[in-house]
Motif scaffolding. Structure first.
Motif: not given
Length: 505
Positions: A274-275, A137, A139, A133, A397-398, A271
């Motif tokens: 992580c985001l 992502a 990031y 992830i 999110g991407r 998720i």
């Protein structure tokens, strides 16, 4: 490339240029059709009407020029008075500020994985899933997390959660007040939104206590409303300002991570770990006409769409316990189609309010052809670039950004603020839209008269839009204070983010 290929490419270019100007001419013709159609009538009228005709008209009705002037002036004054008394009050965005955490709170991908391993909460498969992830992502290596995320072992307490939101909210508000010079006693409306942390006393009460706001302030705390709550807060403040003459409204958008770390192994609940990243914004709105000259933007439109009546939409983002009774935010597999449907509904309602007549006409003709005449036509997606110079899409999110870019036929330039915000600050929930606008300002892109569209989506499921018009050109070199989190590093952006395939839950 051979000679024939070169000739072919050169032959295509002029056609593309001609097509571009044909489309621009079409939009101009349709948008100004009413004025153009009236022009021949006006010319013919003037051609058949002489000064002698006007004099005879006055003599026929025994009117003097003075009396006509007095009557017209009195009528115009009465109409103007009635208009200004009954019209809705314009709402302006005086300024806004985004919180930029201290560099000591920077979280790299490697540090995040190290803390995840040290927590002893995750299996090897779960750790590998988190690593994927983070890699996909979009990031960078300079996103931020609260102090509690640096503890070893990780310990989440109410005191640490309060410390987190105080740092973010008060930091953003302090910068905003210093920049605008507004007296806190003049603030009559306060709206704070934070989805997951709702203490008692409320977050809005914390702000009132810190800044000693006046006793009759209209204060609200919005909780559980997801990443789209920032636009909801703006909409609420806008509605309240309609009934509060000569007032200021302070809007604070943030999210809290300290008490919302998920320590289980359910992939659909991992998720969010992580985001989500640390961030927040403070926005100052006003309906004082005297503040228009120094305000940055005028609020033109807000539009809210709620799909919560549908069970699938309601349950696609939900806080719950997993099989081991550990609490987290679960994202269902239906999230992408639900989000797509909510966004489609919102922009369908927004289109007639903002799109030029030329785009609306093309959409109606296409709709009639497909639905009534049963023609095999591809559905026409209106060109929102005709309505807006700048578009800020919630950096959730991407994958969502990719879909919106493709479906609305947006350019990389339009997507740049959203993608760079996701890369630099991560998903800061409801405040991400303001980091994106700050990016456009830091790049010197905001010119007087520019139209701006903010669109956000979140649990519920909701999709909300806000439309602004720039009242002045924003010169980033003349901005006071340190309210723009991009200024000391804006020359480093945009960066190239590697393309990767999406990851399934």
């Amino acid at each position: 490339m051979g000679i024939s290929e070169k000739k072919q490419s050169l032959e295509i270019k002029p056609d593309g240029v001609r097509l571009k100007y044909v489309k621009l001419g079409y939009h101009y013709l349709i948008s100004n059709a009413m004025y153009i159609s009236l022009l021949p009538i006006l010319i013919l009228s003037l051609a058949h009407l002489s000064i002698e005709d006007l004099v005879q008209l006055f003599h026929h009705h025994q009117l003097s020029l003075v009396s006509v002037t007095l009557v017209c002036t009195a009528l115009a004054f009465c109409l103007a008075t009635l208009y200004f008394a009954l019209r809705p009050r314009d709402v302006y965005l005086l300024d806004f500020s985004c919180f930029k955490p201290d560099p000591s709170l920077t979280v790299t991908r490697e540090f995040f994985m190290k803390q995840s391993i040290l927590s002893n909460s995750f299996s090897e498969e779960t750790l590998a899933f988190q690593r994927k992830i983070l890699e996909r992502a979009g990031y960078g290596q300079k996103t931020y997390a609260p102090e509690a995320a640096f503890d070893n072992p990780l310990t989440a307490t109410m005191a640490k959660a309060r410390k987190e939101v105080e740092m973010v909210m008060f930091g953003a508000i302090d910068q905003l007040l210093a920049k605008t010079g507004v007296n806190v006693r003049d603030i009559g409306i306060l709206v704070v939104n934070c989805s997951l942390f709702n203490p008692t006393p409320s977050l809005s009460a914390m702000v009132v206590n810190r800044y000693k706001l006046r006793g009759n302030i209209l204060s609200y705390s919005l909780g559980g409303m997801g990443c789209s709550a920032g636009i909801i807060a703006i909409d609420l403040a806008n509605r309240l300002l309609k009934d509060q003459p000569k007032s200021y409204a302070l809007v604070v958008s943030t999210e809290s991570m300290t008490l919302n770390w998920y320590g289980g192994n359910n992939r659909s609940m991992l998720i969010t770990n992580c985001l989500f990243r640390l961030g927040g914004a403070a926005i100052l709105l006003t309906n004082r006409s005297s503040d228009r000259r120094r305000s940055k933007y005028q609020l033109m439109q807000t539009l809210r769409t709620h799909k919560g009546a549908d069970d699938k939409s309601f349950k696609c983002v939900i806080q719950k316990e997993d099989e081991d009774k550990k609490v987290g935010i679960m994202l269902s597999r239906d999230l992408m189609p639900v989000a797509g449907e909510a966004i489609k509904t919102n922009i369908t309602l927004l289109g007639p309010l903002v799109l030029p007549l030329s785009e609306q006409l093309l959409f109606v003709v296409n709709l009639v052809g497909r639905k009534i005449l049963k023609m095999k036509l591809k559905q026409y997606v209106p060109d929102f670039k005709q309505a807006f110079e700048h578009i800020c899409i919630h950096a959730g999110g991407r994958g969502v950004l990719d879909e919106i870019e493709k479906n609305l036929a947006l350019t990389p330039w339009h997507m740049e603020p959203s993608r760079m915000t996701l890369y630099r600050f991560g998903n800061t929930s409801s405040s991400s839209l303001w980091y994106e606008l700050a990016y456009s300002e830091a790049k010197g892109r905001i010119k007087k008269g520019d139209r701006l569209w903010q669109i956000a989506f979140g649990s519920g499921f909701k999709c909300n839009s806000a439309v602004w018009r720039a009242l002045r050109t924003v010169d980033p070199t003349k901005e006071k204070g340190k309210c723009n989190p991009w200024m000391d590093e804006i020359d480093e952006f945009p960066v190239q983010v590697p393309e990767v395939s999406p990851i399934s839950i």
